[in-house]
Design a protein around this motif. Sequence first.
Motif, PDB file in Angstrom:
ATOM      1  N   ARG A 162       8.109   1.005   5.928  1.00 18.22           N
ATOM      2  CA  ARG A 162       8.560  -0.378   5.747  1.00 18.22           C
ATOM      3  C   ARG A 162       9.367  -0.835   6.961  1.00 18.22           C
ATOM      4  NH1 ARG A 162      11.384   0.123   0.407  1.00 18.22           N
ATOM      5  NH2 ARG A 162      10.344   2.114   0.079  1.00 18.22           N
ATOM      6  N   PRO A 200       0.237   8.113  -0.658  1.00 26.59           N
ATOM      7  CA  PRO A 200       1.583   7.860  -0.134  1.00 26.59           C
ATOM      8  C   PRO A 200       1.580   7.934   1.393  1.00 26.59           C
ATOM      9  CG  PRO A 200       1.580   9.628  -1.758  1.00 26.59           C
ATOM     10  CD  PRO A 200       0.164   9.352  -1.418  1.00 26.59           C
ATOM     11  N   LYS A 201       2.385   7.067   2.006  1.00 27.51           N
ATOM     12  CA  LYS A 201       2.397   7.021   3.477  1.00 27.51           C
ATOM     13  C   LYS A 201       3.822   7.131   3.971  1.00 27.51           C
ATOM     14  CE  LYS A 201      -1.600   4.269   2.808  1.00 27.51           C
ATOM     15  NZ  LYS A 201      -1.308   3.982   1.369  1.00 27.51           N
ATOM     16  N   GLU A 202       4.020   7.962   4.945  1.00 31.11           N
ATOM     17  CA  GLU A 202       5.381   8.161   5.425  1.00 31.11           C
ATOM     18  C   GLU A 202       5.407   8.217   6.938  1.00 31.11           C
ATOM     19  OE1 GLU A 202       6.995  12.019   4.671  1.00 31.11           O
ATOM     20  OE2 GLU A 202       5.501  12.817   6.054  1.00 31.11           O
ATOM     21  N   ARG A 211       2.248  13.936  -6.945  1.00 34.00           N
ATOM     22  CA  ARG A 211       1.303  14.411  -5.948  1.00 34.00           C
ATOM     23  C   ARG A 211       1.041  15.889  -6.099  1.00 34.00           C
ATOM     24  NH1 ARG A 211       3.391  12.584  -0.196  1.00 34.00           N
ATOM     25  NH2 ARG A 211       1.273  13.189   0.318  1.00 34.00           N
ATOM     26  N   GLY A 261       0.819  -1.211   0.000  1.00 37.15           N
ATOM     27  CA  GLY A 261       0.000   0.000   0.000  1.00 37.15           C
ATOM     28  C   GLY A 261       0.851   1.257   0.000  1.00 37.15           C
ATOM     29  N   LEU A 262       1.828   1.314  -0.942  1.00 35.39           N
ATOM     30  CA  LEU A 262       2.668   2.505  -1.154  1.00 35.39           C
ATOM     31  C   LEU A 262       3.351   3.031   0.119  1.00 35.39           C
ATOM     32  CD1 LEU A 262       3.095   3.823  -3.933  1.00 35.39           C
ATOM     33  CD2 LEU A 262       1.615   5.691  -3.194  1.00 35.39           C
ATOM     34  N   ASN A 311       7.587  15.277  -0.610  1.00 38.53           N
ATOM     35  CA  ASN A 311       6.340  15.159   0.134  1.00 38.53           C
ATOM     36  C   ASN A 311       5.998  16.588   0.530  1.00 38.53           C
ATOM     37  OD1 ASN A 311       4.177  14.062   1.578  1.00 38.53           O
ATOM     38  ND2 ASN A 311       5.375  14.185   3.467  1.00 38.53           N
ATOM     39  N   ALA A 358      -4.448   2.414  -1.417  1.00 41.08           N
ATOM     40  CA  ALA A 358      -3.087   2.133  -1.842  1.00 41.08           C
ATOM     41  C   ALA A 358      -2.448   3.314  -2.568  1.00 41.08           C
ATOM     42  CB  ALA A 358      -3.079   0.909  -2.740  1.00 41.08           C
ATOM     43  N   ASP A 359      -3.266   4.196  -3.169  1.00 41.91           N
ATOM     44  CA  ASP A 359      -2.666   5.273  -3.963  1.00 41.91           C
ATOM     45  C   ASP A 359      -2.261   6.475  -3.110  1.00 41.91           C
ATOM     46  OD1 ASP A 359      -5.157   6.078  -3.311  1.00 41.91           O
ATOM     47  OD2 ASP A 359      -5.808   6.573  -5.349  1.00 41.91           O
ATOM     48  N   GLU A 416       6.389   4.309   2.351  1.00 46.50           N
ATOM     49  CA  GLU A 416       7.737   4.822   2.181  1.00 46.50           C
ATOM     50  C   GLU A 416       8.656   4.132   3.171  1.00 46.50           C
ATOM     51  OE1 GLU A 416       7.660   9.101   2.102  1.00 46.50           O
ATOM     52  OE2 GLU A 416       6.267   9.081   0.410  1.00 46.50           O
TER      53      GLU A 416
END
Length: 508
Positions: free
Chosen positions: A43, A75-77, A333, A36-37, A287, A72-73, A39
């Motif tokens: 992870r 972005p996750k940080e 983005r 799911g995208l 970002n 999923a589209d 960053e």
Amino acid sequence: MSLAVTYSRASEGVDAPLVTVEVHLANGLPSLSIVGLPEMAVRESKDRVRGALLTSLFEFPPRRTTINLAPADLPKEGGRFDLAIAIGILAASGQLPKEPLSRYEFIGELALSGDLRPVQGILPLALAARNSGRALILPLTNAAEAALVKGLTIHPASHILEVCGELNGTAPLATYHGDAPQPSTTERLQPDLADVHGQQQARRALEIAAAGGHSLLMIGPPGTGKSMLASRLPSILPEMSEQEALETAAIASISGRPINIEQWRQRPFRSPHHTCSGVALVGGGSNPRPGEISLSHNGVLFLDELPEFDRRVLEVLREPLESGKITISRAARQADFPAKFQLIAAMNPCPCGYLGDPNGRCRCSMDQVSRYRNRISGPLLDRIDMQIEVPRLPIDQLMQAPHNNNTSSAEVRQRTSQAHQRQMQRNGCSNHQLNSRQISQFCSLSNQSQNLLSQACEQLGLSARAYHRILKLARTIADLASSEQISTAHLSEAISYRKFDRRPQGNP
Ligand SMILES: Nc1ncnc2c1ncn2[C@@H]1O[C@H](COP(=O)(O)OP(=O)(O)O)[C@@H](O)[C@H]1O
Ligand SMILES: [Mg+2]
Ligand SMILES: [Zn+2]
């Protein structure tokens, strides 16, 4: 096979979209993957979560584990999803009940010890959580900021075991209410206008600017108090509404600035240096992060030494000056940040700074002067409502104790607040935001005034935009005088604030 679902929130511009964390355990070789995208920092969440669960004496399920961060589209940080992931794993593996999960949103980074670490951008997330009706479980250090949002149930925790106590009902978490933010005490906290000696014209201009939200350019030699005056503008601005204060604090929150809970109703004052980059000024990055113009949302952006700024950087200001927001696009983005700032700028009259000074020290040629001034483009200048000169004070005036009638910021603020109220009642917005339809409705002129304005426009060669700016400014001057009608005197004062539109004539 087993599935658990928890809720958390990402950070996107000033929004905090919901992220659904699905934890799925299946038979197969033990493994853990996050999809799911995510960053890098997300992870790495695997390792933090595994460490935190093991040190807290939970079992880390020896199964094929898939964690899906949806949508999923998006972005996750950052480590902000750690807690939601850990709770999801515990629920999916039967170490916590699944049933209560849907009543909460989880945010927080995990230390290997299981401690909860604070994250950035809490305020936008708290606003969104309140609208969802779910309670928010978050790190203790973030609680005070979240508590600025009324009507949200907040459960701070400092360790994952405390969160588990709430979910399995053995040791419910306390509900945090925070200290209600104090009513503003800005009068005492800010530099006061009473410190400024003389400069009556500049003080008057500042008051008008404050009353109607008008942008202002000050031209004068170094050391005449331009920076001093500008920094006192927030102290005479009408107080921020709660909504405005929340918007402004949300921007500070996503840029990771600590919010001073006691002063959060104070309007921001930002004065970026002229060497600052375009990204620092307007925002950007892979970002997207807000820049200075957004950090000064609902407050003051002071650009000292205006001609020294990169011209391309200045031109970018034109859009937000009109629309009150900035759109930042990066490869994949796009983010909108609010940027409703009041522009206050200062500059020297010529390259050496002493043009027009009685000591005759300036040796700049006319050509040099006009080249210097032309660094500010016409279209940008058109968008500045007021232009004034701030001349050097005779030294004896500067040495004098402040004059008795040197009004304090508190007094001036009373007048600007009254004028502001008149505007809100009549227009529903500040005068500087009037559109052309409202201008013809609220800024009507007598025949005599109409003639005066046409003459001035012709003589000064003013653009249609400058024409409208003069009318809005005259409206504010009339509002400060509690006058229904714009009189000829109001109008001529407004016209006098277009100094810079006249071509430089050696000694302005
Ligand atoms: N009108 C004034 N009243 C009181 N102090 C002044 C005034 N003008 C200048 N000063 C003093 O001079 C210093 C420099 O002023 P500053 O605002 O930085 O000037 P500028 O921005 O125009 O170059 C101030 O810190 C203040 O001490
Ligand atoms: Mg200065
Ligand atoms: Zn000069």
